[in-house]
Design a protein around this motif. Structure first.
Motif, PDB file in Angstrom:
ATOM      1  N   ARG A   4       0.773  -1.272  -0.071  1.00 37.35           N
ATOM      2  CA  ARG A   4      -0.128  -0.007  -0.006  1.00 37.35           C
ATOM      3  C   ARG A   4       0.790   1.251  -0.020  1.00 37.35           C
ATOM      4  NH1 ARG A   4      -4.880   0.490   1.357  1.00 37.35           N
ATOM      5  NH2 ARG A   4      -4.504   2.270   2.998  1.00 37.35           N
ATOM      6  N   ALA A   5       2.085   1.212   0.747  1.00 35.58           N
ATOM      7  CA  ALA A   5       2.862   2.357   1.001  1.00 35.58           C
ATOM      8  C   ALA A   5       4.230   2.135   0.546  1.00 35.58           C
ATOM      9  CB  ALA A   5       2.534   2.913   2.305  1.00 35.58           C
ATOM     10  N   ILE A   6       4.866   3.046   0.129  1.00 35.39           N
ATOM     11  CA  ILE A   6       6.565   3.204   0.395  1.00 35.39           C
ATOM     12  C   ILE A   6       7.148   4.294   0.996  1.00 35.39           C
ATOM     13  CG2 ILE A   6       8.455   2.927  -1.066  1.00 35.39           C
ATOM     14  CD1 ILE A   6       6.570   2.212  -3.433  1.00 35.39           C
ATOM     15  N   CYS A   7       7.873   4.074   1.793  1.00 35.30           N
ATOM     16  CA  CYS A   7       8.609   5.388   2.631  1.00 35.30           C
ATOM     17  C   CYS A   7      10.073   5.211   2.147  1.00 35.30           C
ATOM     18  CB  CYS A   7       8.368   5.314   3.995  1.00 35.30           C
ATOM     19  SG  CYS A   7       8.603   3.921   5.109  1.00 35.30           S
ATOM     20  N   PHE A   8      10.737   6.473   2.172  1.00 38.18           N
ATOM     21  CA  PHE A   8      11.888   6.738   1.809  1.00 38.18           C
ATOM     22  C   PHE A   8      12.631   7.547   2.790  1.00 38.18           C
ATOM     23  CE2 PHE A   8       9.321   6.184  -2.001  1.00 38.18           C
ATOM     24  CZ  PHE A   8      10.090   5.590  -2.937  1.00 38.18           C
ATOM     25  N   ASP A   9      13.914   7.196   2.992  1.00 37.71           N
ATOM     26  CA  ASP A   9      14.829   7.938   3.594  1.00 37.71           C
ATOM     27  C   ASP A   9      15.373   9.013   2.633  1.00 37.71           C
ATOM     28  OD1 ASP A   9      17.033   8.611   5.562  1.00 37.71           O
ATOM     29  OD2 ASP A   9      18.456   7.979   3.686  1.00 37.71           O
ATOM     30  N   LEU A  10      15.897   9.994   3.080  1.00 38.26           N
ATOM     31  CA  LEU A  10      16.366  11.366   2.111  1.00 38.26           C
ATOM     32  C   LEU A  10      17.669  11.520   1.993  1.00 38.26           C
ATOM     33  CD1 LEU A  10      13.741  13.820   3.880  1.00 38.26           C
ATOM     34  CD2 LEU A  10      13.391  12.648   1.866  1.00 38.26           C
ATOM     35  N   ASP A  11      18.481  11.693   2.951  1.00 37.10           N
ATOM     36  CA  ASP A  11      19.944  12.029   2.669  1.00 37.10           C
ATOM     37  C   ASP A  11      20.523  10.875   2.191  1.00 37.10           C
ATOM     38  OD1 ASP A  11      19.508  14.672   3.608  1.00 37.10           O
ATOM     39  OD2 ASP A  11      20.003  14.120   5.565  1.00 37.10           O
ATOM     40  N   ASN A  12      21.096  11.090   1.071  1.00 33.91           N
ATOM     41  CA  ASN A  12      22.040   9.700   0.362  1.00 33.91           C
ATOM     42  C   ASN A  12      21.370   8.600  -0.143  1.00 33.91           C
ATOM     43  OD1 ASN A  12      24.430  10.873   0.671  1.00 33.91           O
ATOM     44  ND2 ASN A  12      24.909  10.270   2.850  1.00 33.91           N
ATOM     45  N   THR A  13      19.791   8.908   0.001  1.00 31.26           N
ATOM     46  CA  THR A  13      18.839   7.978  -0.799  1.00 31.26           C
ATOM     47  C   THR A  13      18.180   8.644  -1.933  1.00 31.26           C
ATOM     48  OG1 THR A  13      18.358   6.910   1.276  1.00 31.26           O
ATOM     49  CG2 THR A  13      16.722   6.654  -0.538  1.00 31.26           C
ATOM     50  N   LEU A  14      17.842   9.994  -2.001  1.00 31.38           N
ATOM     51  CA  LEU A  14      17.189  10.780  -2.729  1.00 31.38           C
ATOM     52  C   LEU A  14      18.281  11.803  -3.327  1.00 31.38           C
ATOM     53  CD1 LEU A  14      13.536  11.219  -1.528  1.00 31.38           C
ATOM     54  CD2 LEU A  14      14.627   9.255  -2.651  1.00 31.38           C
ATOM     55  N   TRP A  15      19.398  12.001  -2.784  1.00 31.67           N
ATOM     56  CA  TRP A  15      20.281  13.081  -3.040  1.00 31.67           C
ATOM     57  C   TRP A  15      21.626  12.898  -2.215  1.00 31.67           C
ATOM     58  CZ3 TRP A  15      15.776  15.363  -0.728  1.00 31.67           C
ATOM     59  CH2 TRP A  15      15.864  15.661   0.684  1.00 31.67           C
ATOM     60  N   ILE A  17      24.240  13.988   0.209  1.00 26.75           N
ATOM     61  CA  ILE A  17      24.254  14.800   1.236  1.00 26.75           C
ATOM     62  C   ILE A  17      25.589  15.661   1.591  1.00 26.75           C
ATOM     63  CG2 ILE A  17      24.833  13.409   3.147  1.00 26.75           C
ATOM     64  CD1 ILE A  17      22.514  16.525   3.388  1.00 26.75           C
ATOM     65  N   ASP A  18      26.542  15.017   1.192  1.00 29.62           N
ATOM     66  CA  ASP A  18      27.928  15.574   1.490  1.00 29.62           C
ATOM     67  C   ASP A  18      28.244  16.999   1.024  1.00 29.62           C
ATOM     68  OD1 ASP A  18      28.627  13.718   3.156  1.00 29.62           O
ATOM     69  OD2 ASP A  18      30.096  12.545   2.139  1.00 29.62           O
ATOM     70  N   PRO A  19      27.970  17.179  -0.520  1.00 24.59           N
ATOM     71  CA  PRO A  19      28.228  18.458  -1.121  1.00 24.59           C
ATOM     72  C   PRO A  19      26.944  19.536  -0.602  1.00 24.59           C
ATOM     73  CG  PRO A  19      27.256  16.906  -2.717  1.00 24.59           C
ATOM     74  CD  PRO A  19      27.757  16.166  -1.438  1.00 24.59           C
ATOM     75  N   VAL A  20      25.895  19.080  -0.153  1.00 28.19           N
ATOM     76  CA  VAL A  20      24.765  19.850   0.402  1.00 28.19           C
ATOM     77  C   VAL A  20      25.563  20.509   1.578  1.00 28.19           C
ATOM     78  CG1 VAL A  20      22.720  20.082   1.254  1.00 28.19           C
ATOM     79  CG2 VAL A  20      22.930  18.542  -0.941  1.00 28.19           C
ATOM     80  N   ILE A  21      25.710  19.524   2.547  1.00 31.64           N
ATOM     81  CA  ILE A  21      26.407  20.142   3.844  1.00 31.64           C
ATOM     82  C   ILE A  21      27.306  21.071   3.645  1.00 31.64           C
ATOM     83  CG2 ILE A  21      27.056  19.468   6.155  1.00 31.64           C
ATOM     84  CD1 ILE A  21      24.190  18.871   5.996  1.00 31.64           C
ATOM     85  N   LYS A  22      28.294  20.543   2.734  1.00 29.43           N
ATOM     86  CA  LYS A  22      29.583  21.382   2.524  1.00 29.43           C
ATOM     87  C   LYS A  22      29.144  22.997   2.104  1.00 29.43           C
ATOM     88  CE  LYS A  22      34.040  21.430   0.050  1.00 29.43           C
ATOM     89  NZ  LYS A  22      34.825  20.617  -0.831  1.00 29.43           N
ATOM     90  N   HIS A 100      18.705  23.045   2.148  1.00 30.93           N
ATOM     91  CA  HIS A 100      17.649  22.371   1.074  1.00 30.93           C
ATOM     92  C   HIS A 100      17.956  22.654  -0.359  1.00 30.93           C
ATOM     93  CE1 HIS A 100      15.696  22.404   5.145  1.00 30.93           C
ATOM     94  NE2 HIS A 100      14.772  21.661   4.544  1.00 30.93           N
ATOM     95  N   GLN A 101      19.023  23.159  -0.789  1.00 31.75           N
ATOM     96  CA  GLN A 101      19.381  23.350  -2.198  1.00 31.75           C
ATOM     97  C   GLN A 101      19.979  21.980  -2.604  1.00 31.75           C
ATOM     98  OE1 GLN A 101      18.327  26.306  -3.828  1.00 31.75           O
ATOM     99  NE2 GLN A 101      17.545  26.655  -1.945  1.00 31.75           N
ATOM    100  N   VAL A 102      19.071  21.026  -2.568  1.00 33.83           N
ATOM    101  CA  VAL A 102      19.816  19.478  -2.959  1.00 33.83           C
ATOM    102  C   VAL A 102      19.591  19.277  -4.624  1.00 33.83           C
ATOM    103  CG1 VAL A 102      18.756  18.830  -0.713  1.00 33.83           C
ATOM    104  CG2 VAL A 102      17.520  18.387  -2.935  1.00 33.83           C
TER     105      VAL A 102
END
Length: 231
Positions: A4-15, A17-22, A100-102
């Protein structure tokens, strides 16, 4: 049982994260140099990170609210540099704007838009990303952070809350994430179907047995089709 449903992690799953945090750290320090220059003169990025680690050791519950952890670290640094602790709020917002500029992995948006037509989609994160600020608000039916349940993955609370939001039993929910210890372990513990998204071809630890290992979301689509065909 049907999915019925799918849930996703965000960081390093959909984008990634290392360059974003930097970039977010750079934006924060550029802003501090302009408005509160004594802070970047006294503290480096690494020194502020060590400060957050010490706070975490003193108050382990802050692992459940990484945004608050960062604000507390900034507030302490501000006071030590001779400013008011309150400047942590606008400073954190500067960080958040850049955070949030991913850049989504290429497979993400096309697949999510197709899956949205057939499943309830949601996100589970230990971080502070807001799905509306990254442009996923129209795709995801729900979004949960560790701070919402005061417990970080792999604690079952976040996964159980996802089932409640999706009005689904755990066995009707697939969780997709990049971290074996947080995503795979947590999903398995509550009875969800656990899919390890291993984009960088890590060697499996052997500690867990996910229902599937994939390297991109296109493979997730095919996997779902296979599972559905056996129902």
């Amino acid at each position: 049982m049907p999915i019925r449903a799918i849930c996703f992690d965000l960081d390093n799953t959909l984008w990634s994260i290392d360059p974003v945090i930097k970039q977010a750290e750079k934006a924060l320090f550029d802003w501090l140099r302009q408005h509160y220059p004594k802070i970047p003169k006294q503290f480096s990025v690494n020194e502020l990170a060590k400060r957050r680690q010490r706070l975490l050791e003193e108050q382990p519950e802050l692992l459940n609210n990484l945004g608050l952890l960062r604000k507390m670290g900034l507030a302490q640094a501000a006071v030590e540099a001779g400013y008011k602790a309150e400047i942590a709020e606008p400073a954190f917002e500067i960080f958040q704007q850049a955070r949030h500029q991913v850049t989504f992995y290429p497979d993400v948006l096309p697949v999510l838009k197709r899956l949205q037509k057939r499943y309830i989609l949601g996100t589970l994160t230990n971080g502070s990303a807001d799905i509306n600020r990254v442009g996923l608000g129209d795709i995801m039916s729900f979004s949960l952070m560790a701070s919402d349940v005061n417990a970080a993955k792999p604690h079952p609370a976040l996964f159980e809350a996802a089932c409640q939001r999706a009005s689904a039993r755990p066995e009707e929910v697939v969780h997709v994430g990049d971290d074996e210890d947080c995503d795979v372990a947590g999903a398995l513990a509550v009875g969800m179907k656990a899919v390890w998204l291993n984009r960088i071809y890590k060697t499996p630890s052997g500690k867990y047995q996910p229902h599937a290992i994939i390297t991109n979301l296109g493979e997730l689509e095919r996997l779902l089709q296979t599972w559905e065909s056996t129902l």
